[in-house]
Write a protein that holds these residues in place. Sequence first.
Motif, PDB file in Angstrom:
ATOM      1  N   VAL A   1       0.827  -1.219   0.000  1.00  0.00           N
ATOM      2  CA  VAL A   1       0.000   0.000   0.000  1.00  0.00           C
ATOM      3  C   VAL A   1       0.860   1.269   0.000  1.00  0.00           C
ATOM      4  O   VAL A   1       0.367   2.353  -0.304  1.00  0.00           O
ATOM      5  N   TYR A   2       2.163   1.147   0.303  1.00  0.00           N
ATOM      6  CA  TYR A   2       3.025   2.337   0.326  1.00  0.00           C
ATOM      7  C   TYR A   2       3.582   2.696  -1.056  1.00  0.00           C
ATOM      8  O   TYR A   2       4.134   3.778  -1.218  1.00  0.00           O
TER       9      TYR A   2
ATOM     10  N   PRO B   1       7.798   4.611  -1.288  1.00  0.00           N
ATOM     11  CA  PRO B   1       7.707   5.762  -0.387  1.00  0.00           C
ATOM     12  C   PRO B   1       8.846   6.742  -0.593  1.00  0.00           C
ATOM     13  O   PRO B   1       9.946   6.345  -0.981  1.00  0.00           O
TER      14      PRO B   1
ATOM     15  N   GLU C   1       0.285   7.425   1.318  1.00  0.00           N
ATOM     16  CA  GLU C   1       0.361   6.312   0.376  1.00  0.00           C
ATOM     17  C   GLU C   1       0.660   6.844  -1.016  1.00  0.00           C
ATOM     18  O   GLU C   1       0.132   7.870  -1.427  1.00  0.00           O
ATOM     19  N   GLN C   2       1.523   6.144  -1.714  1.00  0.00           N
ATOM     20  CA  GLN C   2       1.870   6.493  -3.096  1.00  0.00           C
ATOM     21  C   GLN C   2       0.970   5.664  -4.012  1.00  0.00           C
ATOM     22  O   GLN C   2       0.340   4.716  -3.554  1.00  0.00           O
TER      23      GLN C   2
ATOM     24  N   VAL D   1      -0.471   2.829  -5.908  1.00  0.00           N
ATOM     25  CA  VAL D   1      -0.210   1.401  -5.713  1.00  0.00           C
ATOM     26  C   VAL D   1      -0.059   0.750  -7.079  1.00  0.00           C
ATOM     27  O   VAL D   1      -0.814   1.060  -8.001  1.00  0.00           O
TER      28      VAL D   1
ATOM     29  N   LEU E   1      -5.546  -1.908  -0.102  1.00  0.00           N
ATOM     30  CA  LEU E   1      -5.837  -0.523   0.260  1.00  0.00           C
ATOM     31  C   LEU E   1      -7.344  -0.323   0.460  1.00  0.00           C
ATOM     32  O   LEU E   1      -7.795   0.290   1.432  1.00  0.00           O
TER      33      LEU E   1
ATOM     34  N   ARG F   1       0.178  -4.403   8.200  1.00  0.00           N
ATOM     35  CA  ARG F   1       0.841  -4.244   6.897  1.00  0.00           C
ATOM     36  C   ARG F   1       2.131  -5.051   6.914  1.00  0.00           C
ATOM     37  O   ARG F   1       3.133  -4.632   7.497  1.00  0.00           O
TER      38      ARG F   1
END
Length: 338
Positions: free
Chosen positions: A127-128, A131, A142-143, A145, A154, A176
């Motif tokens: 989900v990150y 980063p 969050e970036q 996906v 997410l 996570r």
Amino acid sequence: MNILVTGGAGFIGSHTVIALAEAGFTPIILDDFSNSDRRVLRGLEKILKQQPHCYAENCHSPSVLSRVFREQKIDGVIHFAAFKSVGESMQEPLKYYDNNIGSLIVLLQTMLEHDIPNLIFSSSATVYGQPNVLPVKEDTPEQPVASVYGHTKLIGEEILRDVAAAQKPLKAISLRYFNPIGAHPSAHIGELPLGVPNNLVPFITQTAAGIRPMLTVFGQDYPTPDGTCLRDYIHVMDLAEAHVAAMQYLLKQNGPTIYEVFNVGMGRGVSVLELVKTFEMVSGKPLNHRIGERRPGDVAAVYADVSKIRTQLGWSAKREVEEALRDAWRWQQCLSQH
Ligand code: WQD
């Protein structure tokens, strides 16, 4: 106390069944064996010295869940059951949204109907995205996906946040996961990838066992110390114990509604080449490998800030990467003998 473990015959689920039993809980498995193997039940029986209670059914079905909740007094649910292939999720998005999101919705509805508030949800470091700041904290923005699989995680988290925000009697935690590796030290259970493994450690152990001719390291031109990607590898038994800590935390909370998110990792980045070198050391075998092209969709580096889970749940990883690789190798050797 009885804990329902959906996907309890899978890799992380089966190890969590052991950790729950060790902590004094009674795990009850609900798994349709669509992506797991019945041999897992035999392995669990050897470790637990008794057969685990198992419903071989699909948790996407409201009638199945209602029946389980009527037949057993369930105190909490750990929801692992989901499809998890990043590549397949891009080919079959509806299959992934239907299964991963649909089953979570049905599970939540049925839990609320039966007054079962406690839920642990399997989420993912995916989900990150990539980063901007490392290590990543839970509130790191969050970036984008990279996969449908990642979207399902997410969206699952957002569903839980929304249900809790609506003041429904839900106490939920999303964990996570970073990169789970290893196996139970008894070598009675471990990872059972179908076909050619996508993940690094099963590929390494299968290469060492002679099942694959060679490991390809995907890219050595990343902006990392040795040019290969950094990941936060965590022993699957440590990850399993994080679920127990999370469930114990929920069971102690009095408030009607809780929703929390925690990273679960070791808190440090290990490169692909470091992992290969460590494997060679613990197995005593040189690993046939070559440097290849980058794999599309890979991020250069991601590892966890684990201070939140340490402070709030009192959990931290106890096992080193060496131990995880030793256990993964022992498991592979057992598999190769059968
Ligand atoms: C680790 C590193 C590869 C294979 C994925 C999912 C994630 C979660 C865990 C959950 C990367 C490199 C790999 C190989 C290699 N999935 N590698 N050669 O991609 O970090 O995470 O699995 O259910 O959501 O995205 O894990 O084990 O595939 O890769 O060099 O043959 O090993 O490039 O740097 P990843 P992985």
